[in-house]
Design a protein around this motif. Structure first.
Motif, PDB file in Angstrom:
ATOM      1  N   LEU A  87     -17.532 -62.163   5.820  1.00 48.89           N
ATOM      2  CA  LEU A  87     -17.630 -61.297   6.990  1.00 48.89           C
ATOM      3  C   LEU A  87     -19.046 -60.741   7.000  1.00 48.89           C
ATOM      4  CD1 LEU A  87     -16.385 -59.864   9.426  1.00 48.89           C
ATOM      5  CD2 LEU A  87     -15.628 -58.055   7.861  1.00 48.89           C
ATOM      6  N   ILE A  88     -19.772 -61.080   8.053  1.00 43.93           N
ATOM      7  CA  ILE A  88     -21.171 -60.682   8.168  1.00 43.93           C
ATOM      8  C   ILE A  88     -21.334 -59.810   9.400  1.00 43.93           C
ATOM      9  CG2 ILE A  88     -23.543 -61.508   8.441  1.00 43.93           C
ATOM     10  CD1 ILE A  88     -22.456 -64.218   7.236  1.00 43.93           C
ATOM     11  N   ILE A  89     -21.931 -58.646   9.218  1.00 41.18           N
ATOM     12  CA  ILE A  89     -22.246 -57.754  10.335  1.00 41.18           C
ATOM     13  C   ILE A  89     -23.703 -57.357  10.174  1.00 41.18           C
ATOM     14  CG2 ILE A  89     -21.699 -55.611  11.537  1.00 41.18           C
ATOM     15  CD1 ILE A  89     -18.861 -55.833  10.294  1.00 41.18           C
ATOM     16  N   GLY A  90     -24.493 -57.654  11.211  1.00 38.13           N
ATOM     17  CA  GLY A  90     -25.934 -57.454  11.100  1.00 38.13           C
ATOM     18  C   GLY A  90     -26.475 -58.398  10.050  1.00 38.13           C
ATOM     19  N   ASN A  91     -27.231 -57.873   9.119  1.00 39.35           N
ATOM     20  CA  ASN A  91     -27.750 -58.679   8.016  1.00 39.35           C
ATOM     21  C   ASN A  91     -26.977 -58.457   6.725  1.00 39.35           C
ATOM     22  OD1 ASN A  91     -29.846 -59.810   9.550  1.00 39.35           O
ATOM     23  ND2 ASN A  91     -31.088 -57.983   9.274  1.00 39.35           N
ATOM     24  N   THR A  92     -25.797 -57.844   6.833  1.00 38.32           N
ATOM     25  CA  THR A  92     -25.025 -57.481   5.653  1.00 38.32           C
ATOM     26  C   THR A  92     -23.808 -58.372   5.495  1.00 38.32           C
ATOM     27  OG1 THR A  92     -25.714 -55.178   5.908  1.00 38.32           O
ATOM     28  CG2 THR A  92     -23.805 -55.593   4.496  1.00 38.32           C
ATOM     29  N   VAL A  93     -23.657 -58.952   4.309  1.00 35.43           N
ATOM     30  CA  VAL A  93     -22.435 -59.674   3.946  1.00 35.43           C
ATOM     31  C   VAL A  93     -21.530 -58.647   3.289  1.00 35.43           C
ATOM     32  CG1 VAL A  93     -21.439 -61.510   2.549  1.00 35.43           C
ATOM     33  CG2 VAL A  93     -23.685 -61.833   3.614  1.00 35.43           C
ATOM     34  N   TYR A  94     -20.346 -58.450   3.847  1.00 35.02           N
ATOM     35  CA  TYR A  94     -19.447 -57.406   3.359  1.00 35.02           C
ATOM     36  C   TYR A  94     -18.604 -57.907   2.197  1.00 35.02           C
ATOM     37  CZ  TYR A  94     -20.826 -54.138   6.870  1.00 35.02           C
ATOM     38  OH  TYR A  94     -21.563 -53.248   7.603  1.00 35.02           O
ATOM     39  N   GLY A  95     -18.478 -57.072   1.186  1.00 37.70           N
ATOM     40  CA  GLY A  95     -17.644 -57.365   0.032  1.00 37.70           C
ATOM     41  C   GLY A  95     -18.313 -58.279  -0.975  1.00 37.70           C
ATOM     42  N   GLU A  96     -17.679 -58.365  -2.143  1.00 39.59           N
ATOM     43  CA  GLU A  96     -18.153 -59.239  -3.212  1.00 39.59           C
ATOM     44  C   GLU A  96     -17.715 -60.675  -2.998  1.00 39.59           C
ATOM     45  OE1 GLU A  96     -16.914 -57.887  -7.083  1.00 39.59           O
ATOM     46  OE2 GLU A  96     -17.272 -55.792  -6.560  1.00 39.59           O
ATOM     47  N   ASN A  97     -16.649 -60.863  -2.235  1.00 32.71           N
ATOM     48  CA  ASN A  97     -16.040 -62.174  -2.037  1.00 32.71           C
ATOM     49  C   ASN A  97     -15.828 -62.440  -0.556  1.00 32.71           C
ATOM     50  OD1 ASN A  97     -15.375 -62.859  -4.936  1.00 32.71           O
ATOM     51  ND2 ASN A  97     -14.314 -60.904  -4.745  1.00 32.71           N
ATOM     52  N   GLU A  98     -15.319 -63.611  -0.265  1.00 36.30           N
ATOM     53  CA  GLU A  98     -14.947 -63.933   1.105  1.00 36.30           C
ATOM     54  C   GLU A  98     -13.707 -63.122   1.483  1.00 36.30           C
ATOM     55  OE1 GLU A  98     -16.168 -68.429   2.021  1.00 36.30           O
ATOM     56  OE2 GLU A  98     -14.708 -68.229   0.397  1.00 36.30           O
ATOM     57  N   PHE A  99     -13.366 -63.159   2.764  1.00 36.34           N
ATOM     58  CA  PHE A  99     -12.166 -62.507   3.282  1.00 36.34           C
ATOM     59  C   PHE A  99     -11.304 -63.545   3.978  1.00 36.34           C
ATOM     60  CE2 PHE A  99     -14.884 -58.888   2.762  1.00 36.34           C
ATOM     61  CZ  PHE A  99     -14.045 -57.792   2.608  1.00 36.34           C
ATOM     62  N   VAL A 100     -10.029 -63.236   4.123  1.00 40.08           N
ATOM     63  CA  VAL A 100      -9.130 -63.990   4.991  1.00 40.08           C
ATOM     64  C   VAL A 100      -8.586 -63.011   6.029  1.00 40.08           C
ATOM     65  CG1 VAL A 100      -8.450 -65.769   3.320  1.00 40.08           C
ATOM     66  CG2 VAL A 100      -7.159 -63.627   3.432  1.00 40.08           C
ATOM     67  N   ILE A 101      -8.158 -63.538   7.150  1.00 44.38           N
ATOM     68  CA  ILE A 101      -7.483 -62.705   8.147  1.00 44.38           C
ATOM     69  C   ILE A 101      -6.005 -62.721   7.812  1.00 44.38           C
ATOM     70  CG2 ILE A 101      -6.885 -62.450  10.580  1.00 44.38           C
ATOM     71  CD1 ILE A 101      -9.589 -63.726  11.276  1.00 44.38           C
ATOM     72  N   THR A 102      -5.444 -61.544   7.567  1.00 49.63           N
ATOM     73  CA  THR A 102      -4.020 -61.455   7.220  1.00 49.63           C
ATOM     74  C   THR A 102      -3.147 -61.030   8.389  1.00 49.63           C
ATOM     75  OG1 THR A 102      -4.260 -59.168   6.460  1.00 49.63           O
ATOM     76  CG2 THR A 102      -4.512 -60.921   4.804  1.00 49.63           C
ATOM     77  N   ASP A 103      -3.773 -60.492   9.445  1.00 48.69           N
ATOM     78  CA  ASP A 103      -2.979 -59.973  10.557  1.00 48.69           C
ATOM     79  C   ASP A 103      -3.816 -59.961  11.830  1.00 48.69           C
ATOM     80  OD1 ASP A 103      -0.640 -58.663  11.692  1.00 48.69           O
ATOM     81  OD2 ASP A 103      -1.821 -56.827  11.684  1.00 48.69           O
ATOM     82  N   VAL A 104      -3.228 -60.482  12.905  1.00 46.09           N
ATOM     83  CA  VAL A 104      -3.828 -60.400  14.237  1.00 46.09           C
ATOM     84  C   VAL A 104      -2.756 -59.854  15.162  1.00 46.09           C
ATOM     85  CG1 VAL A 104      -4.853 -61.661  16.173  1.00 46.09           C
ATOM     86  CG2 VAL A 104      -5.335 -62.392  13.830  1.00 46.09           C
ATOM     87  N   SER A 105      -3.007 -58.698  15.741  1.00 46.81           N
ATOM     88  CA  SER A 105      -2.057 -58.071  16.654  1.00 46.81           C
ATOM     89  C   SER A 105      -2.720 -57.991  18.027  1.00 46.81           C
ATOM     90  CB  SER A 105      -1.698 -56.676  16.133  1.00 46.81           C
ATOM     91  OG  SER A 105      -0.822 -56.036  17.006  1.00 46.81           O
ATOM     92  N   GLU A 106      -2.094 -58.606  19.024  1.00 46.71           N
ATOM     93  CA  GLU A 106      -2.708 -58.708  20.352  1.00 46.71           C
ATOM     94  C   GLU A 106      -1.955 -57.863  21.378  1.00 46.71           C
ATOM     95  OE1 GLU A 106      -3.875 -62.149  23.650  1.00 46.71           O
ATOM     96  OE2 GLU A 106      -2.698 -62.687  21.898  1.00 46.71           O
ATOM     97  N   SER A 107      -2.714 -57.121  22.163  1.00 45.44           N
ATOM     98  CA  SER A 107      -2.168 -56.380  23.294  1.00 45.44           C
ATOM     99  C   SER A 107      -2.904 -56.844  24.541  1.00 45.44           C
ATOM    100  CB  SER A 107      -2.399 -54.869  23.140  1.00 45.44           C
ATOM    101  OG  SER A 107      -1.782 -54.377  21.981  1.00 45.44           O
TER     102      SER A 107
END
Length: 134
Positions: A87-107
């Motif tokens: 997960l990259i926002i701006g020039n920053t990679v967030y966290g020590e590891n990769e992420f997965v999406i565990t939940d998507v809630s749509e309205s």
């Protein structure tokens, strides 16, 4: 201008397309074991850290150059395939590891007369993914 990315999902703002997010929230927790002691309060022992979690809200508006239904499908697909990415926002990679999406809630906020989605809001939860080291 690209704001960030998660795999094939690109957050961007341009004259042709706007995909942004708000309500960013990052949760960091620790795990503790509780040891009971007679006549005293329990003693806590740090055992490890929990996996990091990030939640955010993505609002997709068709008049801003996106097809809300297609973008929502893309996110649900990434979630259901269990695809880890940074997960990259701006020039920053967030966290020590990769992420997965565990939940998507749509309205869905607005529809056309023909039943197409004009505006939807997606609450997305990312959870840190630590590889097994095989």
């Amino acid at each position: 201008m690209v704001i960030g990315a998660f795999g094939s999902l690109v957050f961007e703002v341009s004259s042709q397309k706007v995909i942004t997010f708000d309500n960013y929230k990052r949760t960091t927790k620790a795990k503790y074991a509780s040891h009971e002691i007679i006549g005293r309060p329990p003693v806590l022992e740090f055992t490890s850290r929990e996996l990091e979690e990030i939640t955010l809200t993505i609002t997709l508006i068709s008049c801003l150059g996106v097809t809300p239904e297609e973008e929502a499908l893309k996110l649900r697909d990434i979630c259901q395939r269990g695809e880890p990415n940074f997960l990259i926002i701006g020039n920053t990679v967030y966290g020590e590891n990769e992420f997965v999406i565990t939940d998507v809630s749509e309205s869905v906020l607005h529809w056309t007369g023909g039943g197409n989605v004009l505006t939807n809001k997606l609450d997305v939860t990312f959870k840190e993914y630590v590889p097994t080291g095989d």
